[in-house]
Design a protein around this motif. Structure first.
Motif, PDB file in Angstrom:
ATOM      1  N   GLU A 145       1.449 -11.921  -4.433  1.00 37.05           N
ATOM      2  CA  GLU A 145       1.871 -10.687  -3.965  1.00 37.05           C
ATOM      3  C   GLU A 145       0.345 -10.462  -3.040  1.00 37.05           C
ATOM      4  O   GLU A 145      -0.693 -10.796  -3.338  1.00 37.05           O
ATOM      5  CB  GLU A 145       2.157  -9.510  -4.805  1.00 37.05           C
ATOM      6  CG  GLU A 145       3.433  -9.690  -5.567  1.00 37.05           C
ATOM      7  CD  GLU A 145       4.679  -9.396  -4.747  1.00 37.05           C
ATOM      8  OE1 GLU A 145       4.682  -8.586  -4.068  1.00 37.05           O
ATOM      9  OE2 GLU A 145       5.402 -10.488  -4.901  1.00 37.05           O
ATOM     10  N   THR A 146       0.419  -9.563  -2.066  1.00 40.57           N
ATOM     11  CA  THR A 146      -0.780  -9.227  -1.410  1.00 40.57           C
ATOM     12  C   THR A 146      -0.838  -7.895  -1.061  1.00 40.57           C
ATOM     13  O   THR A 146       0.463  -7.002  -0.950  1.00 40.57           O
ATOM     14  CB  THR A 146      -0.871  -9.960   0.033  1.00 40.57           C
ATOM     15  OG1 THR A 146      -2.107 -10.117   0.384  1.00 40.57           O
ATOM     16  CG2 THR A 146       0.191  -9.599   0.964  1.00 40.57           C
ATOM     17  N   SER A 147      -1.831  -7.287  -0.849  1.00 40.83           N
ATOM     18  CA  SER A 147      -2.077  -6.098  -0.307  1.00 40.83           C
ATOM     19  C   SER A 147      -3.322  -5.872   0.700  1.00 40.83           C
ATOM     20  O   SER A 147      -3.948  -6.943   0.617  1.00 40.83           O
ATOM     21  CB  SER A 147      -2.259  -5.003  -1.541  1.00 40.83           C
ATOM     22  OG  SER A 147      -3.580  -4.955  -1.909  1.00 40.83           O
ATOM     23  N   LEU A 148      -3.364  -4.934   1.436  1.00 37.81           N
ATOM     24  CA  LEU A 148      -4.661  -4.465   2.112  1.00 37.81           C
ATOM     25  C   LEU A 148      -6.026  -4.901   1.404  1.00 37.81           C
ATOM     26  O   LEU A 148      -6.823  -5.486   1.986  1.00 37.81           O
ATOM     27  CB  LEU A 148      -4.590  -3.453   3.122  1.00 37.81           C
ATOM     28  CG  LEU A 148      -3.334  -3.476   4.045  1.00 37.81           C
ATOM     29  CD1 LEU A 148      -3.220  -1.980   4.607  1.00 37.81           C
ATOM     30  CD2 LEU A 148      -3.282  -4.479   4.829  1.00 37.81           C
ATOM     31  N   GLY A 149      -6.085  -4.411   0.268  1.00 38.18           N
ATOM     32  CA  GLY A 149      -7.390  -4.501  -0.378  1.00 38.18           C
ATOM     33  C   GLY A 149      -7.607  -5.804  -0.862  1.00 38.18           C
ATOM     34  O   GLY A 149      -8.629  -6.236  -0.707  1.00 38.18           O
ATOM     35  N   GLN A 208      -2.481  13.215  -0.649  1.00 39.79           N
ATOM     36  CA  GLN A 208      -2.667  12.309  -1.938  1.00 39.79           C
ATOM     37  C   GLN A 208      -2.070  10.869  -1.315  1.00 39.79           C
ATOM     38  O   GLN A 208      -2.647  10.037  -2.016  1.00 39.79           O
ATOM     39  CB  GLN A 208      -1.989  12.926  -2.956  1.00 39.79           C
ATOM     40  CG  GLN A 208      -2.628  14.029  -3.582  1.00 39.79           C
ATOM     41  CD  GLN A 208      -3.814  13.942  -3.887  1.00 39.79           C
ATOM     42  OE1 GLN A 208      -4.627  14.507  -3.448  1.00 39.79           O
ATOM     43  NE2 GLN A 208      -4.281  13.054  -4.953  1.00 39.79           N
ATOM     44  N   MET A 209      -1.286  10.922  -0.454  1.00 38.67           N
ATOM     45  CA  MET A 209      -0.787   9.724  -0.020  1.00 38.67           C
ATOM     46  C   MET A 209      -1.730   8.683   0.580  1.00 38.67           C
ATOM     47  O   MET A 209      -1.980   7.633   0.288  1.00 38.67           O
ATOM     48  CB  MET A 209       0.327  10.083   0.987  1.00 38.67           C
ATOM     49  CG  MET A 209       1.313   9.183   1.530  1.00 38.67           C
ATOM     50  SD  MET A 209       2.372   8.299   0.276  1.00 38.67           S
ATOM     51  CE  MET A 209       3.015   6.994   1.267  1.00 38.67           C
ATOM     52  N   SER A 210      -2.692   9.583   1.502  1.00 36.57           N
ATOM     53  CA  SER A 210      -3.444   8.702   2.197  1.00 36.57           C
ATOM     54  C   SER A 210      -4.653   8.394   1.234  1.00 36.57           C
ATOM     55  O   SER A 210      -5.331   7.168   0.933  1.00 36.57           O
ATOM     56  CB  SER A 210      -4.198   9.471   3.456  1.00 36.57           C
ATOM     57  OG  SER A 210      -4.931  10.615   2.872  1.00 36.57           O
ATOM     58  N   LEU A 211      -5.104   9.388   0.312  1.00 38.05           N
ATOM     59  CA  LEU A 211      -6.001   9.011  -0.831  1.00 38.05           C
ATOM     60  C   LEU A 211      -5.446   7.787  -1.636  1.00 38.05           C
ATOM     61  O   LEU A 211      -6.196   6.938  -2.267  1.00 38.05           O
ATOM     62  CB  LEU A 211      -6.381  10.064  -1.703  1.00 38.05           C
ATOM     63  CG  LEU A 211      -7.151  11.220  -0.923  1.00 38.05           C
ATOM     64  CD1 LEU A 211      -7.175  12.269  -2.133  1.00 38.05           C
ATOM     65  CD2 LEU A 211      -8.389  10.657  -0.602  1.00 38.05           C
ATOM     66  N   GLY A 212      -4.168   7.697  -1.975  1.00 41.23           N
ATOM     67  CA  GLY A 212      -3.599   6.681  -2.703  1.00 41.23           C
ATOM     68  C   GLY A 212      -3.961   5.470  -1.870  1.00 41.23           C
ATOM     69  O   GLY A 212      -3.977   4.377  -2.836  1.00 41.23           O
ATOM     70  N   ILE A 213      -3.616   5.434  -1.028  1.00 43.32           N
ATOM     71  CA  ILE A 213      -3.773   3.965  -0.157  1.00 43.32           C
ATOM     72  C   ILE A 213      -5.049   3.545  -0.166  1.00 43.32           C
ATOM     73  O   ILE A 213      -5.168   2.399  -0.416  1.00 43.32           O
ATOM     74  CB  ILE A 213      -3.190   4.212   1.422  1.00 43.32           C
ATOM     75  CG1 ILE A 213      -1.410   4.140   1.372  1.00 43.32           C
ATOM     76  CG2 ILE A 213      -3.654   3.045   2.139  1.00 43.32           C
ATOM     77  CD1 ILE A 213      -1.178   4.778   2.794  1.00 43.32           C
ATOM     78  N   SER A 221       0.860  -1.221   0.166  1.00 43.81           N
ATOM     79  CA  SER A 221      -0.024   0.005   0.134  1.00 43.81           C
ATOM     80  C   SER A 221       0.840   1.325  -0.124  1.00 43.81           C
ATOM     81  O   SER A 221       0.622   2.253  -0.716  1.00 43.81           O
ATOM     82  CB  SER A 221      -0.845  -0.002   1.106  1.00 43.81           C
ATOM     83  OG  SER A 221      -1.790  -1.102   1.067  1.00 43.81           O
ATOM     84  N   PHE A 222       1.787   1.273   0.772  1.00 43.17           N
ATOM     85  CA  PHE A 222       2.676   2.395   1.014  1.00 43.17           C
ATOM     86  C   PHE A 222       3.436   2.773  -0.309  1.00 43.17           C
ATOM     87  O   PHE A 222       3.364   3.738  -0.953  1.00 43.17           O
ATOM     88  CB  PHE A 222       3.586   2.256   2.302  1.00 43.17           C
ATOM     89  CG  PHE A 222       3.130   3.104   3.506  1.00 43.17           C
ATOM     90  CD1 PHE A 222       3.463   4.233   3.573  1.00 43.17           C
ATOM     91  CD2 PHE A 222       2.872   2.191   4.278  1.00 43.17           C
ATOM     92  CE1 PHE A 222       2.996   4.904   4.735  1.00 43.17           C
ATOM     93  CE2 PHE A 222       2.522   2.932   5.633  1.00 43.17           C
ATOM     94  CZ  PHE A 222       2.475   4.109   5.699  1.00 43.17           C
ATOM     95  N   LEU A 223       3.972   1.662  -0.816  1.00 41.53           N
ATOM     96  CA  LEU A 223       4.773   1.592  -2.021  1.00 41.53           C
ATOM     97  C   LEU A 223       3.990   2.070  -3.254  1.00 41.53           C
ATOM     98  O   LEU A 223       4.254   3.275  -3.863  1.00 41.53           O
ATOM     99  CB  LEU A 223       5.265   0.146  -2.345  1.00 41.53           C
ATOM    100  CG  LEU A 223       6.392   0.327  -3.587  1.00 41.53           C
ATOM    101  CD1 LEU A 223       7.600   0.911  -2.945  1.00 41.53           C
ATOM    102  CD2 LEU A 223       6.687  -0.983  -4.111  1.00 41.53           C
ATOM    103  N   VAL A 224       2.644   1.566  -3.413  1.00 43.06           N
ATOM    104  CA  VAL A 224       1.984   2.048  -4.609  1.00 43.06           C
ATOM    105  C   VAL A 224       1.562   3.623  -4.317  1.00 43.06           C
ATOM    106  O   VAL A 224       1.778   4.243  -5.285  1.00 43.06           O
ATOM    107  CB  VAL A 224       0.688   1.187  -4.464  1.00 43.06           C
ATOM    108  CG1 VAL A 224      -0.370   1.884  -5.567  1.00 43.06           C
ATOM    109  CG2 VAL A 224       0.982  -0.395  -5.111  1.00 43.06           C
ATOM    110  N   ALA A 225       1.121   4.010  -3.056  1.00 44.68           N
ATOM    111  CA  ALA A 225       0.476   5.420  -2.921  1.00 44.68           C
ATOM    112  C   ALA A 225       1.844   6.378  -3.118  1.00 44.68           C
ATOM    113  O   ALA A 225       1.931   7.203  -3.641  1.00 44.68           O
ATOM    114  CB  ALA A 225       0.042   5.336  -1.666  1.00 44.68           C
ATOM    115  N   ALA A 226       2.963   5.857  -2.502  1.00 40.48           N
ATOM    116  CA  ALA A 226       4.227   6.668  -2.555  1.00 40.48           C
ATOM    117  C   ALA A 226       4.657   7.209  -3.977  1.00 40.48           C
ATOM    118  O   ALA A 226       5.059   8.125  -4.455  1.00 40.48           O
ATOM    119  CB  ALA A 226       5.236   6.259  -1.703  1.00 40.48           C
TER     120      ALA A 226
END
Lengths: 522, 279
Positions: free
Chosen positions: B220-224, B198-203, B73-78
């Motif tokens: 791979e996994t993500s929270l979603g 935008q970071m939080s929106l991105g997550i 999540s962090f990586l994608v949003a960042a």
């Protein structure tokens, strides 16, 4: 009994005390003035009286109206404020709701504060009282001039028939003629309504014109208080003496560089703004500058005066190359240009000093960085040469070379204006255009900056073009004066000539609007 | 630095964000169990001393999954924020510094991108290059571009009217130099605050895209993705939904608090009481 009694008032923000131990009283119908420079706490005092202190401010001491202390609850305070105290603020544009017609705003302040009011009758009466036409009532604030807006503010303050009118720098955003008219209006209304006035200003002359008693504030303390005539004629405290001395501009033309041949020639410059480019004049194309001809000689100090909106700043922008003339041309040392096409090698010969010392430096860059920026116009300079130039400029304006590493917020307004002058000097220009060089400064530093300008002119043989609406300043420094109205130059002459025998109607109005020097019977 | 931490909301938000970030970074080198390890016999365990947060429908360790998912999540949003800033801020500054046709073009371009929600862009990208985390990054990043372009232009326009910009022009600076020397430094605080938002929106967007199967793909996994896997079992094994859901909520709250705190700490209006250039 006094109408308003303030005793031992202190206001603090956290640990810093901004107003301390202030006491004064205002009798019914009395016109009382508080004089102070920026940061002296005068505005906070007025806000404290109206119960409008900003968040984070705490207040001790006693404020009493008619002997009764101010109510503690915000609801009662609002009612009292509405009925007993009227306020006029400094900036008439932001103090009015831009989406309401002015008559509705006046009607609202009547309805809020009086129960059985005949609004339809009173609004036109109030508009008449402040010298506006009833038809002005149906306009929106942006359709009125600054002076008219300030009149609307006064009408709103009068709507509740207050006993006390608090006016906080009501005229400092207005030009000279309007300023005088608004001051006269306030005086007249106070006399007619037998209303007390608390007038807060940095302008000694305005206070002298309006008030019978004055108090002088300095760094949150009241330093002197007394009858206006007496305080101004024989000030007791050092600070008051300094202020009174600074409010008069001594002529600075003892020594002047010799006036040489023509340096700059403005030939028929005209500037039109496109129809849809401007909000206020959306219907018709605005001609800001109209066929202006004049010339400036080497070593001369030429002043361009006129009311706000007369096109003087636009003309200055064209001369320095920030804007472009629609038609006409300017010749500098024989090279012709039209404004923004000023050739790069010539740009270093013209510098501009801005009006607002707070906006003229990038807050994120050091002073040295900002000052060296114009030196890009001289590509041949290496680092030591640039540093030498910076030191030369900074010492020329009476500041120390250490200051180059600091940032703009570390300097006072007067120091910043000196630094702005230093920046204008680094390229060793021939012509310096000064747009209201002292009007944003406190009274006590204006004289210093003017003296500095006079010294620099002598030292470097500079040519000045000063844009101003301050006739006293112009009289002190200029060799020749041009009077501008609605984009045209309407009168030209030496300052003595212009100020003692004005020919044109506008010049006569300007000269007539000057406030008398303080300490002399008005 | 001391000044920054004088704002309690900033300290709390920043510390919470850093804790989540640290959890994510740790997952790169170590997780209690490998996240690919499927072990059907141990599935649907509740919290046990061995599996602190239990196991999911395939017997994977939940703690390991949450750690890895947080990192995704962090990586994608960042990266999406970096794309948005990298493209959007220069565009916005150019619009403010050049004006005229450039400004018109930038504004119309951002209107055009605004017209497509991130999901539509993601579907488009999926069709073109197939699903996966890079696809989510691209979709969210494209969506971030006009946001940063508008914020940068708005801030720069209010700075551009100030006298020091005119002084720069008098000193012969061209538009690019004006934008770089005078406009950009004065809108940095705006951009940083917008960046955290935008970071939080991105997550949130990443979780949303993974949830509908357009983002991160197994193994791979993500929270979603965890939410998606658990949704059918919510009434039987609520913990499988609650844990990733709570993680998303907490990360977003932490980022928002940090953003608020940053705005308070950086905003010059609240700092020295000097007239602010971003009025």
């Amino acid at each position: 009994m006094s109408l308003l009694e303030v005793s031992d008032l202190s206001i603090r923000f956290g640990a810093t005390e901004v107003v301390s131990g202030l006491s004064f009283a205002i009798a019914p119908g009395e016109r009382f003035g508080i004089i102070g420079e920026s940061g002296s706490g005068k505005t906070l005092t007025s806000l404290a009286i109206a119960g409008l202190l900003p968040e984070g401010a705490s207040l001790t001491g006693r404020i009493a109206l008619d002997g009764a202390p101010m109510p503690a609850s915000e609801r009662d305070m609002a009612r009292l404020r509405g009925r007993r105290i009227g306020m006029v603020f400094q900036e008439p544009m932001t103090a009015l709701n831009p989406l309401m017609r002015v008559s509705e705003q006046i009607a609202e302040s009547i309805r809020l504060n009086r129960d059985n009011a005949a609004v339809q009758l009173e609004v036109p009466a109030l508009l008449g009282e402040v010298g506006l036409d009833p038809s002005h009532g149906s306009r929106f604030p942006h359709q009125l001039s600054g002076g008219q807006r300030q009149r609307v503010m006064i009408a709103m303050a009068l709507a509740s028939q207050p006993d006390l009118l608090i006016a906080d720098e009501p005229t400092s955003a207005l030009d000279l003629i309007t300023q005088r008219k608004v001051l006269d209006l306030i005086a007249e209304i106070c006399a007619r309504r037998h209303m007390a006035l608390l007038f807060i200003s940095h302008d000694l002359k305005a206070v002298a014109r309006l008030c019978t008693r004055v108090a002088v504030m300095h760094r949150g303390r009241l330093v002197e208080r007394g009858e206006a005539a007496q305080v101004f004629a024989s000030p007791q405290q050092d600070y008051t003496q300094k202020l009174v001395a600074a409010s008069r501009f001594d002529p600075l033309r003892a020594e002047r560089p010799p006036i040489g041949g023509t340096l700059l020639e403005v030939d028929g410059v005209t500037r039109d703004y496109r129809q849809n480019g401007f909000v206020f004049w959306a219907e018709k194309s605005l001609r800001a500058v109209n066929e202006v001809h004049f010339s400036v000689a080497q070593g001369e100090c030429l002043a361009l005066v006129g009311p706000s909106g007369c096109g003087k700043t636009t003309l200055a922008k064209i001369i320095v190359g920030l804007d472009r003339a629609t038609s006409g041309a300017i010749r500098l040392d024989g090279t012709s240009y039209h404004g923004s096409d000023l050739p790069k090698p010539l740009r270093r010969d013209i510098s501009l000093v801005f009006q607002d010392p707070f906006g003229s430096f990038n807050p994120r860059r050091s002073i040295g960085d900002s000052l060296s920026e114009p030196l890009r116009l001289e590509p041949g300079l290496d680092r030591p040469a640039i540093d030498a130039r910076l030191v030369e400029a900074v010492t020329a304006v009476g500041l120390h070379a250490d200051m180059l590493d600091r940032y703009p917020h570390e300097f006072s307004g007067g120091q910043r204006q000196r630094l702005a002058i230093a920046r204008a000097l680094v390229t060793r220009p021939k012509l310096l255009v000064l747009d209201e060089p002292v009007s944003a400064l406190d009274v006590s530093v204006r004289g210093e900056v003017l003296a500095l300008l006079a010294r620099l002119q002598l030292e470097f043989g500079l040519t000045y073009l000063i844009i101003s609406h301050d006739l006293d300043m112009v009289a002190a420094i200029a060799d020749r004066v041009l009077v501008m109205e609605a984009g045209r130059i309407v009168e030209e002459g030496r300052p003595e000539q212009i100020f003692f025998a004005p020919q044109h109607r506008l010049t006569q109005e300007l000269v007539g609007a000057r406030l008398p020097d303080i300490g002399t019977p008005a | 630095m001391k000044r920054l931490f004088a704002h309690p909301s900033l300290a709390i938000g920043l510390i919470a964000t850093l804790i989540f970030l640290a959890i994510g970074v740790v997952s790169l080198v170590w997780t209690p169990f490998p996240i690919e390890q499927i072990d059907i016999p141990r599935r649907f365990l509740g919290p046990t001393p061995e599996h602190w947060l239990g196991t999911d429908n395939l017997g994977r360790d939940m703690l390991s999954l949450v750690m890895a998912g947080t990192w995704t999540s962090f990586l994608v949003a960042a990266v999406a924020v970096v794309i948005g800033m990298g493209v959007g801020v220069p565009l916005g500054l150019a619009a403010a510094a050049w004006g005229g046709p450039v400004e018109w073009l930038v504004l119309r371009l951002s209107d055009f991108i605004f017209a497509f929600p991130a999901v539509i862009v993601a579907i488009l990208v999926t069709t073109l290059i197939g699903p996966g985390a890079p696809n989510a990054i691209l979709a969210i990043g494209i969506f971030n571009i006009p946001v940063f372009a508008r914020v940068a232009r708005g801030g720069a326009l209010s700075v551009a009217t100030l006298d020091f910009v005119a002084a720069g022009r008098l000193a012969g600076l061209n538009n690019a130099m004006i934008a770089w020397r005078h406009l950009l430094p004065n809108i940095m605080s705006l951009l940083i605050v917008q960046g955290t938002i935008q970071m939080s929106l991105g997550i949130l967007s990443e979780a949303g895209l993974s949830y509908i199967g357009l983002g991160t793909q197994p193994p791979e996994t993500s929270l979603g993705l965890m939410l998606k896997d658990a949704q059918g079992l919510f009434l039987i094994h609520p913990l499988l939904t609650i844990i990733p859901g709570l993680a998303i909520v907490l990360i977003v709250i932490a980022l928002n608090i940090a953003g608020d705190g940053l705005r308070d700490a950086i905003d010059p209006r609240l700092r020295q009481g000097n007239p602010n250039v971003l009025a």
